[in-house]
Design an enzyme around this catalytic site. Structure first.
Site, PDB file in Angstrom:
ATOM      1  N   ASN A 210      31.412  54.891  33.459  1.00 44.63           N
ATOM      2  CA  ASN A 210      31.188  55.980  34.426  1.00 44.63           C
ATOM      3  C   ASN A 210      31.738  57.289  33.877  1.00 44.63           C
ATOM      4  O   ASN A 210      32.270  57.340  32.778  1.00 44.63           O
ATOM      5  CB  ASN A 210      31.811  55.618  35.773  1.00 44.63           C
ATOM      6  CG  ASN A 210      33.298  55.356  35.638  1.00 44.63           C
ATOM      7  OD1 ASN A 210      34.057  56.243  35.285  1.00 44.63           O
ATOM      8  ND2 ASN A 210      33.710  54.114  35.878  1.00 44.63           N
ATOM      9  N   ASP A 306      39.864  43.446  41.778  1.00 48.13           N
ATOM     10  CA  ASP A 306      40.359  44.723  42.303  1.00 48.13           C
ATOM     11  C   ASP A 306      41.843  44.828  41.926  1.00 48.13           C
ATOM     12  O   ASP A 306      42.692  44.143  42.498  1.00 48.13           O
ATOM     13  CB  ASP A 306      40.172  44.795  43.821  1.00 48.13           C
ATOM     14  CG  ASP A 306      40.443  46.196  44.343  1.00 48.13           C
ATOM     15  OD1 ASP A 306      41.457  46.805  43.936  1.00 48.13           O
ATOM     16  OD2 ASP A 306      39.640  46.708  45.149  1.00 48.13           O
ATOM     17  N   LYS A 336      39.766  52.046  53.442  1.00 45.88           N
ATOM     18  CA  LYS A 336      40.279  51.488  52.173  1.00 45.88           C
ATOM     19  C   LYS A 336      41.794  51.322  52.221  1.00 45.88           C
ATOM     20  O   LYS A 336      42.343  50.352  51.722  1.00 45.88           O
ATOM     21  CB  LYS A 336      39.897  52.449  51.035  1.00 45.88           C
ATOM     22  CG  LYS A 336      39.499  51.761  49.776  1.00 45.88           C
ATOM     23  CD  LYS A 336      38.783  52.706  48.835  1.00 45.88           C
ATOM     24  CE  LYS A 336      37.309  52.835  49.178  1.00 45.88           C
ATOM     25  NZ  LYS A 336      36.572  53.680  48.254  1.00 45.88           N
TER      26      LYS A 336
END
Ligand code: C5P
Length: 403
Positions: A210, A306, A336
């Site tokens: 990314n 995660d 979150k």
């Protein structure tokens, strides 16, 4: 606000080739909110013009002790009183020797005698001159009197030699100066920070990744180090220099980042996850480069662990997450915060010249029963503000757990 906002810095420039870097140094100090007045020696004026330094500092440049205009108002005393810091960069061997022996035969040495402000020097000279016993003795004496020596760095020199004696780069000098003024709000704490993107290999030459530049994470690492923390960066591939005094473990994939972080959790007080970790990785990594034999292809992906949630689940660490959103920032960030069981989360809207791969950002920082916006600013400035907020909340959290 930064640690240098409205600080008065007298920048002494002496006659070394590194003087050519001082206009950049002035700019960088002013970017941090400092006011800079430049004093040049005769030697410095052979390397760079007062006009350049006047233009970048926005202030009259002083050089002569015998300047009738300036001295009518006792220029050297005025400057000595105005200064919160006298910074000499570059500081030549001669300047160091003259300061050691209390000379007062030019404006710079005179104001160094006349000031009660701290003095910091960034030495710059030939490596043999730096190693010379007399230079080392002089430096020792200056240190013993409380003068701060910033550097020098090692490397190639203008004279063609290689060794210690290069002036620190302007950004390194600014970081060191920030440290002189910083409140050590994170002193004694161990902080781990993830930064940058991860790369998920498809074959030996291709990967999924990314646009993360790592700038926010690296800026937080520098700010935390300046605030007195022992900082461990765990960084994906980025094009940035590791901040001075920060340790760095370099990784490529999310799995490697996960392993590096979990291995060090036990020695961590605060975990700040700024990395843009790839959510998925290819199920299979081809041993050889994949050939373009088909007109279409499908790549099966599997979820990555995660890292932040795993660190939070250990319940040993104060956790700070980041949330990059394209809409409804507050709603998604608060979700979150709860879902990953975090202590704090810093949310930003991606796009409009902000966040990914940009120098500026704006943050909304949320915690269980409150929130604060940090307005658009450079990532360096935001990082200092965020570190201040984290220090406050960490202190409240540890006081709460002790009760
Ligand atoms: O779930 P999301 O990716 O939006 O959460 C972002 C936060 O979680 C960031 O702090 C990021 O560094 C962290 N994260 C992580 N490991 C992942 C995915 C996200 O640590 N696999």
């Amino acid at each position: 606000m930064t640690t240098l906002t409205d600080k008065h810095i007298v920048l002494g420039v002496t006659g070394g080739i590194a003087a050519y870097k001082t206009p950049d140094l002035v700019r960088r100090l002013r970017e941090q909110g400092a006011h800079v007045k430049v004093v040049m020696t005769d030697g410095a004026r052979e390397f760079i013009t007062p006009l350049t330094l006047q233009a970048v500092s926005g202030e009259r440049v002083s050089h002569s002790l015998l300047d009738a205009d300036a001295e009518a108002a006792m220029g050297h005393i005025e400057l000595a009183r105005w200064a919160d810091l006298v910074l000499i960069a570059p500081a030549t061997a001669d300047c160091i020797a003259r300061l050691t022996h209390g000379h007062a035969d030019d404006l710079l040495t005179t104001l160094c005698l006349a000031t009660t402000a701290p003095i910091a020097l960034a030495p710059a000279m030939n490596q043999q001159m730096w190693r010379a016993a007399i230079t080392q003795q002089n430096c020792q004496q200056l240190r013993a009197r409380g003068v701060q020596l910033l550097g020098p760095a090692e490397g190639a020199q203008a004279c063609g030699e290689v060794g210690a004696g290069r002036m620190l780069e302007p950004l390194q000098i600014v970081a060191a100066v920030q440290q002189l003024f910083a409140e050590p709000v994170l002193a004694g704490l161990k902080i781990m920070i993830t930064a940058g993107p991860t790369r998920e290999a498809l074959d030996p030459v291709r990967f999924i990744s990314n646009r993360s530049s790592g700038k926010m994470g690296y800026a937080i690492a520098a700010a935390a180090q300046t605030a007195g923390a022992q900082v461990q960066l765990v960084s994906g591939p980025v094009n940035l220099a590791v901040p001075h005094g920060v340790s760095c473990t370099k990784v490529e994939s999310a799995q490697q980042m996960y392993e590096a972080c979990l291995a060090q959790v036990a020695e961590t007080d605060i975990f700040i996850a700024t990395a843009a970790v790839a959510d998925y990785r290819p199920v299979q990594v081809a041993d050889q480069k994949i050939k373009k034999s088909q007109s279409e292809m499908q790549i099966a992906l599997v979820r990555n662990p995660d890292i932040l949630a795993a660190v939070a689940a250990t319940q040993q660490v104060f956790t700070v997450g980041f949330a990059a959103e394209t809409q409804d920032v507050e709603h998604y960030a608060r979700d979150k915060l709860q879902r990953k069981n975090l202590n704090m989360i810093a949310a930003n809207l991606v796009g409009e010249q902000l966040a990914f791969d940009q120098d500026d950002n704006a943050l909304l920082v949320l915690w269980a029963d409150g929130q604060q916006s940090l307005a658009q600013a450079s990532k360096t400035v935001l990082a200092q503000q965020l570190v201040g907020l984290i220090a406050q909340h960490y202190a409240a959290h540890t006081a709460g757990s002790a009760n």
